[in-house]
Every structure is written in C-alpha cells, then in structure tokens.
Design a protein around this motif. Structure first.
Motif, PDB file in Angstrom:
ATOM      1  N   GLY A  85      -8.423   3.964  -3.628  1.00  0.00           N
ATOM      2  CA  GLY A  85      -9.009   3.841  -2.301  1.00  0.00           C
ATOM      3  C   GLY A  85      -8.290   2.857  -1.393  1.00  0.00           C
ATOM      4  O   GLY A  85      -8.782   2.537  -0.312  1.00  0.00           O
ATOM      5  N   GLY A  86      -7.126   2.387  -1.832  1.00  0.00           N
ATOM      6  CA  GLY A  86      -6.355   1.452  -1.006  1.00  0.00           C
ATOM      7  C   GLY A  86      -5.853   2.075   0.276  1.00  0.00           C
ATOM      8  O   GLY A  86      -5.709   1.399   1.301  1.00  0.00           O
ATOM      9  N   VAL A  87      -5.580   3.388   0.223  1.00  0.00           N
ATOM     10  CA  VAL A  87      -5.266   4.173   1.425  1.00  0.00           C
ATOM     11  C   VAL A  87      -6.101   5.449   1.364  1.00  0.00           C
ATOM     12  O   VAL A  87      -6.509   5.893   0.291  1.00  0.00           O
ATOM     13  N   LYS A  96      -5.892   1.703   5.635  1.00  0.00           N
ATOM     14  CA  LYS A  96      -5.315   0.781   4.644  1.00  0.00           C
ATOM     15  C   LYS A  96      -6.327  -0.338   4.450  1.00  0.00           C
ATOM     16  O   LYS A  96      -6.652  -1.040   5.400  1.00  0.00           O
ATOM     17  N   ARG A  97      -6.786  -0.535   3.222  1.00  0.00           N
ATOM     18  CA  ARG A  97      -7.863  -1.496   2.988  1.00  0.00           C
ATOM     19  C   ARG A  97      -7.317  -2.913   2.847  1.00  0.00           C
ATOM     20  O   ARG A  97      -7.416  -3.561   1.792  1.00  0.00           O
ATOM     21  N   GLY A 155      -5.498   7.473  14.225  1.00  0.00           N
ATOM     22  CA  GLY A 155      -5.495   6.022  14.118  1.00  0.00           C
ATOM     23  C   GLY A 155      -4.884   5.529  12.815  1.00  0.00           C
ATOM     24  O   GLY A 155      -4.483   6.318  11.955  1.00  0.00           O
ATOM     25  N   VAL A 156      -4.856   4.210  12.675  1.00  0.00           N
ATOM     26  CA  VAL A 156      -4.175   3.629  11.511  1.00  0.00           C
ATOM     27  C   VAL A 156      -4.824   2.310  11.085  1.00  0.00           C
ATOM     28  O   VAL A 156      -5.448   1.611  11.892  1.00  0.00           O
ATOM     29  N   ASP A 157      -4.656   1.989   9.818  1.00  0.00           N
ATOM     30  CA  ASP A 157      -5.071   0.734   9.174  1.00  0.00           C
ATOM     31  C   ASP A 157      -6.588   0.629   9.023  1.00  0.00           C
ATOM     32  O   ASP A 157      -7.104   0.749   7.922  1.00  0.00           O
ATOM     33  N   THR A 158      -7.334   0.374  10.096  1.00  0.00           N
ATOM     34  CA  THR A 158      -8.789   0.436   9.990  1.00  0.00           C
ATOM     35  C   THR A 158      -9.244   1.836  10.401  1.00  0.00           C
ATOM     36  O   THR A 158      -8.468   2.624  10.944  1.00  0.00           O
ATOM     37  N   PHE A 174       0.848  -1.186   0.000  1.00  0.00           N
ATOM     38  CA  PHE A 174       0.000   0.000   0.000  1.00  0.00           C
ATOM     39  C   PHE A 174       0.891   1.246   0.000  1.00  0.00           C
ATOM     40  O   PHE A 174       2.006   1.208   0.520  1.00  0.00           O
ATOM     41  N   ALA A 175       0.371   2.333  -0.536  1.00  0.00           N
ATOM     42  CA  ALA A 175       1.121   3.592  -0.559  1.00  0.00           C
ATOM     43  C   ALA A 175       0.948   4.303   0.784  1.00  0.00           C
ATOM     44  O   ALA A 175       0.318   5.366   0.870  1.00  0.00           O
TER      45      ALA A 175
END
Length: 315
Positions: A270-272, A240-241, A221-224, A105-106
């Motif tokens: 939409g990956g990040v 991050k999806r 927050g991060v990831d979800t 992911f970017a």
C-alpha cells in the motif's frame, strides 16, 4: 523535519509528510518541541539541518524529498550520534555511520496504473505528462506512466514536459499551467502531473479549458489523494504514503526499533496505489475498476513487469 520546496500547503508530497509528522506528535511520546521547517530557497536547507544536528535535544532528523536528502550523508557522518530519515532517495551506499534510514517508493508501478487509467479515459488517443524538476525520480514516474498507457492502447500518443531544472520547479504553478495549456491545445485530454505545488497549475488549466471548449479535459493527481481538490476534472491520484513512512519511522524510533537501512514501499504494502473514492467513482464503471485492480494484481504477482527508469540502459 526539513521539507522540500513548495511548502507544507502543497496539497501533495510535503503535506503528506506533515500529516505523518503531526500524527506522531499527537499519538506518540515525542517532545512537543519537535517541529518541521519549510525552506524558501536552497540556501536555507543546510543551516536548518545543522541547527537540528547541533541541538542536544534533537535525536531524529528527517529530510523530506530528493533535494533535502542530498545533505544527509555528510551530516550523518559528521553527527554519528544522531539518527536520520531520508524520504524519496536510496542512501544505502552512503550510510557509512549506519545511522540513516532511507525510504523510496515504487513510483513506476503506481504510475503504470494511472497511465492505464489515462488511456482508458482518453477520447482523443493523446495524453500528457507534466513533471516538476527534471530529475531521474520524476522520469521514473514518466516511464511507468507511458508503459501503463501503452498497455491499454499501443497506439496512444504521449507528450511530456518539465517545469524546470532547479528546485523552483516544485513551486511554479503558473509555468505548469502554461505547459498544460499547450498540451491540452495539442489534443491531449488527460494529463498526469508530478510537480508538487506546481501541479495546481495543471488542475487550473484543465478547469479553464473545460469552460472554453466542449472537449472534456482531465488531470491526474500525485502523492496525496488529490481527488477532492477539483472533483470534476481529477480522474484519480497516484498516491505515495509519505505520511506512513514518516509516522512509522518516528514510531520505531520511540520504540527503540529504528533500523538504519533502505526500505522500498510498493503496491503490495500500500505504499503506492491509485485513489478511488466518492469524488471520482463517477468516472469509472464496475468493469473498469475491476480491470484496473486486475492490472494491479498482475504487477504485484510479477505477471506485468513495469519498466524502471533507474534500471534502464540510458546510452
């Protein structure tokens, strides 16, 4: 599927992977015997993989995270009849048996956005970063975050700290809380945590600090999308999806369209992204939302080039 340290309930990276996995179980024609496992320590990771690889009934093996993915190239070579998915690392150069799909992911682009947000919302001109394990992947987040903050305020001060140098760093909220406390006490009023389950300690620190002082302390927050966890202190989340990466890989496998290559998800697909919802909308004016989305478009269109830690000269 083999998760990274921190477990399925980390409210972050692993949880997102499990969401995608469970969606596949529900919607796709895969065996109900499909399962994920949670290593409690590094010594358990390889035996889990070996068990899956030697099972005649297991066709797709998924590694979630940088650490479990390190085992994939050797396994993929040893078991060429199996297909592998490695999430969060590029194994393109180690895919000798042509049976690995690796996904990255970017993170630097998404982190640039939340760095800009941290600088917009900071009242003290000082912000922080708390990473989990001290590895290049997390430095990629940090580098993007710093660049985004300086895009908004070239004079902003940024403090960074890491929980540790082993995989235990992903599951040590007490240490992360200690690091966050130190940063908040130094005048940082926003901290971006990239620490899996350890990151809960940063949220707890901000909440505690706000009870003890008049200064407002915030976290990212991060990831979800973690905005809902503590909506009074979480400004946004760098999403991050991982769920989509897992789900669509399984879907491709069931459809017979599983490609064995490296794929990178970014802001454009939409990956990040940054998370904006009912939990954090109170923190932003319409003008700020427009500014953040304008920065996002400029990154997508190449008008802003975000520094990538992987490509920096580190001499």
């Amino acid at each position: 599927m083999v998760l990274d340290k921190g477990g399925k309930d980390d409210r972050s990276f692993n949880e997102s992977a499990v969401t995608g996995f469970n969606r596949a179980l529900k919607e796709l024609s895969i065996s109900k015997n499909s399962k994920f496992v949670e290593p409690k320590n590094d010594a358990q990771i390889y035996p889990f993989f070996r068990s899956f690889a030697t099972s005649a009934k297991c066709d797709l093996i998924i590694a979630i995270g940088y650490n479990p993915s390190e085992y994939v190239p050797e396994l993929a070579t040893k078991y060429p009849d199996k297909k592998f998915l490695a999430v969060d690392t590029n194994l393109e150069d180690k895919n000798s048996a042509k049976n690995i799909r690796s996904i990255t992911f970017a993170e630097h682009d998404g982190s640039f956005l939340v760095g800009a947000i941290a600088a917009m919302k900071s009242k003290t001109g000082k912000i922080g970063f708390v990473g989990g394990m001290d590895i290049p992947l997390i430095h990629r987040f940090e580098t993007g975050y710093k660049a985004g903050a300086k895009y908004i305020n070239s004079e902003i001060k940024i403090t960074s700290a890491y929980v540790g140098i082993t995989t235990d760093a992903w599951n040590n909220p007490a240490k992360a809380k200690e690091l966050a406390h130190a940063q908040y006490n130094e005048g940082n009023d926003v901290i971006f945590q990239v620490a899996a389950n350890s990151g809960q300690g940063v949220f707890d620190s901000a909440e505690q600090m706000n009870k003890q002082s008049k200064t407002k302390h915030y976290a990212i927050g991060v990831d979800t999308n973690q905005n809902w966890i503590k909506p009074e202190i979480i400004l946004t989340s760098m999403v991050k999806r991982v769920d989509n990466a897992v789900y669509f890989a399984i879907k491709d496998f069931t459809n017979g369209t599983f490609t064995t290559e490296h794929t990178a998800f970014n802001l454009n697909d939409g990956g990040v992204d940054w998370a904006y919802d009912q939990y954090n909308e109170k923190f932003f004016t319409e003008a700020q939302v427009n500014e953040i989305n304008d920065i996002k478009e400029k990154i997508i269109n190449g008008k802003i080039i975000v520094p990538d830690y992987y490509k920096l000269d580190k001499k």
